[in-house]
Motif scaffolding. Sequence first.
Motif, PDB file in Angstrom:
ATOM      1  N   LEU A 120      49.301  30.231 -70.998  1.00 35.95           N
ATOM      2  CA  LEU A 120      49.496  30.508 -69.593  1.00 35.95           C
ATOM      3  C   LEU A 120      50.319  29.770 -68.962  1.00 35.95           C
ATOM      4  O   LEU A 120      51.408  30.310 -68.324  1.00 35.95           O
ATOM      5  CB  LEU A 120      48.053  30.582 -68.952  1.00 35.95           C
ATOM      6  N   ALA A 144      54.056  30.613 -68.489  1.00 39.54           N
ATOM      7  CA  ALA A 144      54.607  30.995 -67.282  1.00 39.54           C
ATOM      8  C   ALA A 144      55.776  30.129 -66.759  1.00 39.54           C
ATOM      9  O   ALA A 144      56.555  30.895 -65.929  1.00 39.54           O
ATOM     10  CB  ALA A 144      53.300  30.534 -66.344  1.00 39.54           C
ATOM     11  N   HIS A 158      56.342  26.331 -61.683  1.00 43.92           N
ATOM     12  CA  HIS A 158      55.290  27.161 -60.923  1.00 43.92           C
ATOM     13  C   HIS A 158      54.218  26.447 -60.677  1.00 43.92           C
ATOM     14  O   HIS A 158      53.841  25.085 -61.126  1.00 43.92           O
ATOM     15  CB  HIS A 158      54.958  28.077 -62.177  1.00 43.92           C
ATOM     16  N   LEU A 214      51.350  37.381 -68.336  1.00 37.77           N
ATOM     17  CA  LEU A 214      52.696  37.060 -68.439  1.00 37.77           C
ATOM     18  C   LEU A 214      53.693  38.464 -68.226  1.00 37.77           C
ATOM     19  O   LEU A 214      54.753  38.142 -67.919  1.00 37.77           O
ATOM     20  CB  LEU A 214      53.002  36.457 -69.885  1.00 37.77           C
ATOM     21  N   LEU A 237      54.689  38.900 -64.803  1.00 37.73           N
ATOM     22  CA  LEU A 237      55.553  37.832 -64.356  1.00 37.73           C
ATOM     23  C   LEU A 237      56.817  38.270 -64.823  1.00 37.73           C
ATOM     24  O   LEU A 237      57.898  38.094 -64.230  1.00 37.73           O
ATOM     25  CB  LEU A 237      55.025  36.310 -65.025  1.00 37.73           C
TER      26      LEU A 237
END
Length: 305
Positions: A82, A86, A93, A255, A258
């Motif tokens: 993750l 990400a 982030h 994901l 995103l």
Amino acid sequence: MSEAGDWDPGPWRGYDFKSARATYDRHAGRSYDDAVKSGKNLDDVVQKSLSTDSKSPLVIACDVTGSMGEWPAVIFEKLPVLDLEAKEYLGKHEISFAAIGDGYSDQYPLQTQQFTSGKDLTKKLENLIIEGHGGGQFQESYDLAALYYARNVEMPNAIKPIFIFIGDEGLYEIVDKDAAKKWSRAAIEKTMTSREAIEELKEKYSVYVIRKLYDSHGDSMTDTDKKIQKQWESYLGADHVSILPEPRRVVDVILGILAKETSMVDYFVKELGERQKPDQVKTVAKALKTIHHPARLPDPGKSVM
């Protein structure tokens, strides 16, 4: 990236998925009793406010009531995937984790953690109390999390904040004023609906939900799940609601969301096909079919594991 031998863990080098899961399971099993014995109170579990200087804040708010089973544990187990993946979509982030319960029956119906990234995410997840109860009414207090993150988070540099609920139930129609004041740290002057709370959240974030079906199996939904699905779709739109039948692919679906938000679906499709088996790709593709255009989904028969 991959869970296989070619996966480069970077700063997470030395992280062992199975050991991490075992550690989390032990934590989850005793976290509620430990919290009660130590007298953890409101200020221990819900900060007065949160802040992040990140341009790409991400909130993951997971239902931790009993019906969610191992879902929270899988997120913990797959933290390196993750966190590192990400970054491919969001850059520098930061993630805030929240735990959601039932404002009418649970001792800790909302918990929040400060934004962070990297290995510090492990500590933040370990801070969450897995109460494992819930009200048993097909509804949980997602509205309390919505109000808290709408009103108590400072993100001065944020360009595209993203908020993802993970849960299996619907929302109470009306926000409880006392619970909102205590747990969401939000004063409500008049009656507020959960729809209004979600709308307030949507003013600040792109909001999605990844749904574990409550009591359905396969492709057909029971009347209960149809009702829950209809509510979430009416609040967020069908293109912001994902149905995922099993927890092992939850990070992949995160994901995928995103990727949609950062216009990187092509990259996601290629990367997913390279690191997952065909049946896993198929599960993720199906869960994202309302979020990604179907034509953009990978062919499960062409995975290059």
